[in-house]
Design a protein around this motif. Structure first.
Motif, PDB file in Angstrom:
ATOM      1  N   TRP A  65       4.127   7.505 -12.463  1.00  0.00           N
ATOM      2  CA  TRP A  65       3.470   6.374 -13.156  1.00  0.00           C
ATOM      3  C   TRP A  65       2.312   5.830 -12.315  1.00  0.00           C
ATOM      4  CZ3 TRP A  65       8.498   3.208 -14.596  1.00  0.00           C
ATOM      5  CH2 TRP A  65       9.154   3.837 -15.667  1.00  0.00           C
ATOM      6  N   LEU A  66       2.579   5.759 -10.965  1.00  0.00           N
ATOM      7  CA  LEU A  66       1.585   5.102 -10.102  1.00  0.00           C
ATOM      8  C   LEU A  66       0.453   6.065  -9.720  1.00  0.00           C
ATOM      9  CD1 LEU A  66       4.089   3.153  -7.815  1.00  0.00           C
ATOM     10  CD2 LEU A  66       2.438   2.128  -9.390  1.00  0.00           C
ATOM     11  N   GLY A  67       0.750   7.353  -9.757  1.00  0.00           N
ATOM     12  CA  GLY A  67      -0.279   8.331  -9.412  1.00  0.00           C
ATOM     13  C   GLY A  67      -0.362   8.600  -7.915  1.00  0.00           C
ATOM     14  N   TYR A  68       0.728   8.306  -7.176  1.00  0.00           N
ATOM     15  CA  TYR A  68       0.734   8.562  -5.745  1.00  0.00           C
ATOM     16  C   TYR A  68       1.702   9.694  -5.438  1.00  0.00           C
ATOM     17  CZ  TYR A  68      -1.657   4.060  -4.910  1.00  0.00           C
ATOM     18  OH  TYR A  68      -2.559   3.031  -4.889  1.00  0.00           O
ATOM     19  N   THR A  69       1.564  10.248  -4.217  1.00  0.00           N
ATOM     20  CA  THR A  69       2.580  11.185  -3.722  1.00  0.00           C
ATOM     21  C   THR A  69       3.559  10.391  -2.853  1.00  0.00           C
ATOM     22  OG1 THR A  69       1.358  11.674  -1.707  1.00  0.00           O
ATOM     23  CG2 THR A  69       0.890  13.055  -3.658  1.00  0.00           C
ATOM     24  N   ARG A  70       4.702  11.011  -2.617  1.00  0.00           N
ATOM     25  CA  ARG A  70       5.726  10.342  -1.816  1.00  0.00           C
ATOM     26  C   ARG A  70       5.194  10.061  -0.420  1.00  0.00           C
ATOM     27  NH1 ARG A  70       9.575  12.635  -3.905  1.00  0.00           N
ATOM     28  NH2 ARG A  70      10.697  10.921  -4.901  1.00  0.00           N
ATOM     29  N   ASP A  71       4.475  11.004   0.126  1.00  0.00           N
ATOM     30  CA  ASP A  71       3.930  10.836   1.487  1.00  0.00           C
ATOM     31  C   ASP A  71       2.977   9.652   1.581  1.00  0.00           C
ATOM     32  OD1 ASP A  71       3.754  14.413   2.247  1.00  0.00           O
ATOM     33  OD2 ASP A  71       5.325  12.888   2.580  1.00  0.00           O
ATOM     34  N   GLN A  72       2.246   9.427   0.508  1.00  0.00           N
ATOM     35  CA  GLN A  72       1.271   8.317   0.510  1.00  0.00           C
ATOM     36  C   GLN A  72       1.960   6.965   0.477  1.00  0.00           C
ATOM     37  OE1 GLN A  72      -0.895   9.645  -2.975  1.00  0.00           O
ATOM     38  NE2 GLN A  72      -2.692  10.199  -1.786  1.00  0.00           N
ATOM     39  N   PHE A 119      -0.379  -1.330 -15.637  1.00  0.00           N
ATOM     40  CA  PHE A 119       0.571  -1.181 -16.742  1.00  0.00           C
ATOM     41  C   PHE A 119       1.718  -2.183 -16.529  1.00  0.00           C
ATOM     42  CE2 PHE A 119       3.939   1.344 -14.592  1.00  0.00           C
ATOM     43  CZ  PHE A 119       3.265   1.731 -13.447  1.00  0.00           C
ATOM     44  N   PRO A 120       2.281  -2.688 -17.621  1.00  0.00           N
ATOM     45  CA  PRO A 120       3.318  -3.721 -17.499  1.00  0.00           C
ATOM     46  C   PRO A 120       4.689  -3.092 -17.267  1.00  0.00           C
ATOM     47  CG  PRO A 120       2.810  -3.367 -19.796  1.00  0.00           C
ATOM     48  CD  PRO A 120       1.959  -2.403 -19.030  1.00  0.00           C
ATOM     49  N   VAL A 121       5.499  -3.736 -16.419  1.00  0.00           N
ATOM     50  CA  VAL A 121       6.855  -3.253 -16.165  1.00  0.00           C
ATOM     51  C   VAL A 121       7.835  -4.431 -16.174  1.00  0.00           C
ATOM     52  CG1 VAL A 121       6.063  -1.305 -14.768  1.00  0.00           C
ATOM     53  CG2 VAL A 121       6.698  -3.457 -13.662  1.00  0.00           C
ATOM     54  N   LEU A 122       9.091  -4.050 -16.361  1.00  0.00           N
ATOM     55  CA  LEU A 122      10.181  -5.023 -16.251  1.00  0.00           C
ATOM     56  C   LEU A 122      10.984  -4.610 -15.022  1.00  0.00           C
ATOM     57  CD1 LEU A 122      10.758  -7.335 -18.242  1.00  0.00           C
ATOM     58  CD2 LEU A 122      12.563  -5.941 -19.221  1.00  0.00           C
ATOM     59  N   LEU A 123      11.139  -5.507 -14.054  1.00  0.00           N
ATOM     60  CA  LEU A 123      11.757  -5.141 -12.783  1.00  0.00           C
ATOM     61  C   LEU A 123      13.055  -5.900 -12.584  1.00  0.00           C
ATOM     62  CD1 LEU A 123      10.058  -4.510  -9.459  1.00  0.00           C
ATOM     63  CD2 LEU A 123      11.839  -6.222  -9.468  1.00  0.00           C
ATOM     64  N   SER A 124      14.097  -5.137 -12.221  1.00  0.00           N
ATOM     65  CA  SER A 124      15.356  -5.766 -11.816  1.00  0.00           C
ATOM     66  C   SER A 124      15.713  -5.221 -10.443  1.00  0.00           C
ATOM     67  CB  SER A 124      16.490  -5.420 -12.786  1.00  0.00           C
ATOM     68  OG  SER A 124      16.203  -5.932 -14.077  1.00  0.00           O
ATOM     69  N   ALA A 125      16.281  -6.058  -9.608  1.00  0.00           N
ATOM     70  CA  ALA A 125      16.597  -5.583  -8.260  1.00  0.00           C
ATOM     71  C   ALA A 125      17.830  -6.299  -7.701  1.00  0.00           C
ATOM     72  CB  ALA A 125      15.412  -5.822  -7.338  1.00  0.00           C
ATOM     73  N   THR A 126      18.580  -5.530  -6.876  1.00  0.00           N
ATOM     74  CA  THR A 126      19.664  -6.164  -6.125  1.00  0.00           C
ATOM     75  C   THR A 126      19.421  -5.874  -4.637  1.00  0.00           C
ATOM     76  OG1 THR A 126      20.999  -4.189  -6.472  1.00  0.00           O
ATOM     77  CG2 THR A 126      21.463  -6.080  -7.895  1.00  0.00           C
ATOM     78  N   ALA A 127      19.844  -6.807  -3.819  1.00  0.00           N
ATOM     79  CA  ALA A 127      19.630  -6.643  -2.371  1.00  0.00           C
ATOM     80  C   ALA A 127      20.856  -6.002  -1.720  1.00  0.00           C
ATOM     81  CB  ALA A 127      19.362  -8.010  -1.734  1.00  0.00           C
ATOM     82  N   GLU A 169       2.831  -6.713 -13.445  1.00  0.00           N
ATOM     83  CA  GLU A 169       1.765  -5.798 -13.829  1.00  0.00           C
ATOM     84  C   GLU A 169       1.532  -4.915 -12.596  1.00  0.00           C
ATOM     85  OE1 GLU A 169       0.694  -6.455 -16.959  1.00  0.00           O
ATOM     86  OE2 GLU A 169      -1.036  -5.126 -17.163  1.00  0.00           O
ATOM     87  N   LEU A 170       1.805  -3.589 -12.683  1.00  0.00           N
ATOM     88  CA  LEU A 170       1.623  -2.690 -11.530  1.00  0.00           C
ATOM     89  C   LEU A 170       0.256  -2.029 -11.618  1.00  0.00           C
ATOM     90  CD1 LEU A 170       5.109  -0.928 -11.176  1.00  0.00           C
ATOM     91  CD2 LEU A 170       4.295  -3.090 -10.189  1.00  0.00           C
ATOM     92  N   VAL A 171      -0.328  -1.759 -10.427  1.00  0.00           N
ATOM     93  CA  VAL A 171      -1.673  -1.164 -10.376  1.00  0.00           C
ATOM     94  C   VAL A 171      -1.554   0.291  -9.956  1.00  0.00           C
ATOM     95  CG1 VAL A 171      -3.962  -1.341  -9.336  1.00  0.00           C
ATOM     96  CG2 VAL A 171      -2.601  -3.410  -9.677  1.00  0.00           C
TER      97      VAL A 171
END
Lengths: 399, 128
Positions: free
Chosen positions: A42-49, A96-104, A87-89
């Motif tokens: 989605w972001l257009g990056y590689t893992r290394d980046q 593009f818009p995202v819905l984020l859920s997270a647990t610590a 909104e992620l760049v």
């Protein structure tokens, strides 16, 4: 290969990387320490980046960065975020818009160690929301336009209605005045007060008088119907003993019935209580029904006017042993100008409005009127009027 | 004794009809075409009966009549109101003097003459 409920690491890695949502983890500084293939794509990056090099704020808009700075410390303490919109760049700068859920995840000392974040791309949902919003706005605009049009049309209708009322009033006065003149002078001449007239002159003027009377009735009925339909007619509702009116009406027509050798009677089938009605208008209805019955009943026939109480209504019937009405005419008999028969059995003319007016008067009383008839055998016209037992001031005056 | 009838109507054709009908029926007839003539005849000449059109041009005949009552018009004089709307009810029911009737146009002149004869006879009986 491991079993279904005991996946191998490879299988788990596969599930993690190719899930339909994004997964990532951030360390205490907000730097990516894990990210799945879906999110990378989605972001257009590689893992290394990304891993160890980019932080979450790096893929946020300036506004998003401000929010993250305020909310990340709270998340590290509280340990949970549910369905936060971001909104992620992308790498190419698009968003593009995202819905984020997270647990610590906390270490043994209870200190924040990493996040487990799930990210859903809600671009399609947002697009749908925008389309819905646009459609809603368009609809609202249409509704506003239509409302404006309706208001305008309503004003026009109101204006037309007022014009019609004005017309009825003007027509009433303007038509009746010359009609009064015509009737008056004919009457004067026929009475002999203006001097003697010859027999043919008398006969011709009698025809003119009959036509004028018919014109008078037609005008009266037309205006009455117009007024009822435009809601202008005022109903003078008073407590009334309807049987008195019925008896009087029968008495009024007795002479005519005797002359035609028709039995005309009134029968009271059960005790009636007083009802609220406009007695003058009910008399008009009865005049019409009895007149019709006499017109279409041959010599030695019978016309009966009866009344009874049936639950909460008063039921009045005018029945005759006359020529009857064809079934196809029974449906239209209360329509204006529908002539079942052009003339009565003795050549009496009708305006074609009497039953139409009778129906409107009865319905203005919230009553009903209908006919049952058999050709060659006779007809029964039934009128029901709502009855109330608690009516005061019964009318006792005679016409 | 011939009865004195005051006819008040703004329509010339109505005034003429009344004049002919009532004269030929043996009455003395006064004709007024507007509220001013009405006032003049009513207050000065003491008619036995007034026949009054409710729609008196732009004036309301009933209101004109009520005003004349305040100016001293004899309440005992019977009034017959004529109305083109009398199939229903007059717009404002005339508050009576001693007697009033309402006849709708078009009316039967014979009925009007009978009513007038009855009123005049009754008045003459009272006077004697």
């Amino acid at each position: 290969m491991a079993g279904l409920f005991n996946p191998s690491n490879a299988e788990l890695r596969d599930l993690y990387n190719n899930a339909p949502c994004g997964f990532h983890s951030l360390n205490k500084d907000g730097i990516f320490i894990a990210i799945n293939d879906t999110e990378l794509r989605w972001l257009g990056y590689t893992r290394d980046q990304v891993l160890g090099k980019m932080s979450f704020p790096d893929i946020l808009t300036p506004k998003g960065k401000d929010r993250f700075e305020k909310s990340f410390p709270i998340f590290k303490e509280k340990g949970e975020i549910r369905e936060l919109e971001h909104e992620l760049v992308r790498r190419d700068g698009s968003t593009f818009p995202v819905l984020l859920s997270a647990t610590a995840v906390f270490d043994g000392n209870g200190q924040y160690w990493a996040s487990r974040s799930t990210v859903f791309d809600i671009s399609e949902r947002k697009q749908a929301e925008r389309a819905l919003r646009r459609a809603y706005d368009e609809l609202e605009m249409h509704v506003e336009d239509r409302t404006r049009e309706l208001k305008k049309a309503n004003l026009t209708l109101k204006h037309l209605d007022e014009m019609k009322s004005g017309f009825i009033l003007a027509a009433s006065h303007e038509l009746k005045t010359p009609l009064t003149s015509i009737k008056g002078y004919i009457s004067l001449i026929l009475s002999g007060r203006a001097g003697p007239i010859t027999a043919p002159q008398h006969e011709f003027l009698t025809h003119v008088k009959r036509a004028t009377d018919r014109l008078s009735r037609l005008l009266g009925e037309l205006l009455s119907i117009s007024k009822i339909e435009s809601g202008q007619i005022s109903m003078n509702l008073r407590g009334t003993h309807i049987e008195h009116i019925l008896k009087e009406e029968v008495m009024i027509f007795k002479a005519e019935a005797d002359q035609k050798q028709i039995d005309l009677d009134f029968t009271l089938k059960s005790r009636l209580h007083a009802i609220r009605c406009d007695s003058d208008k009910i008399r008009e209805v009865l005049d019409n029904l009895i007149n019709n019955a006499l017109k279409f009943t041959p010599k030695h026939g019978r016309v009966e006017v009866s009344a009874r109480r049936a639950d909460d209504v008063i039921e009045i019937q005018v029945s005759d042993t006359g020529i009857g009405i064809r079934p196809e005419d029974q449906l239209k008999i209360f329509d204006p100008f529908h002539h079942v028969h052009q003339k009565g059995l003795e050549g009496e003319e009708s305006t074609g409005l009497g039953l139409a007016l009778a129906k409107r008067i009865v319905e203005a009383h919230r009553g009903k009127i209908w006919v049952e008839s058999e050709e060659g055998k006779g007809s029964v016209f039934t009128v029901t009027l709502p009855g109330r037992a608690d009516v005061r001031e019964p009318e006792t005056s005679l016409r | 004794m011939r009865g004195k009838i005051l006819v008040v109507d703004d329509e010339w054709s109505m005034r003429e009809l009344m004049r002919h009908t009532l004269t030929l029926s043996g009455f003395d007839v006064m004709i007024a075409g507007d509220h001013e003539e009405f006032r003049d005849y009513a207050l000065r000449h003491g008619p036995d009966v007034i026949i009054l059109d409710i729609m008196l041009g732009e004036k309301d005949g009933v209101q004109v009549y009520e005003k004349l009552l305040l100016e001293g018009l004899d309440r005992e004089i019977p009034v017959i109101f004529l109305s083109a709307l009398a199939q229903d009810r007059p717009p404002s029911p005339p508050r009576p003097g001693r007697h009033y009737a309402l006849i709708g146009k078009p009316f039967d002149p014979e009925e009007l003459v009978r009513e007038l004869q009855s009123l005049v006879t009754s008045k003459q009986k009272k006077a004697s």
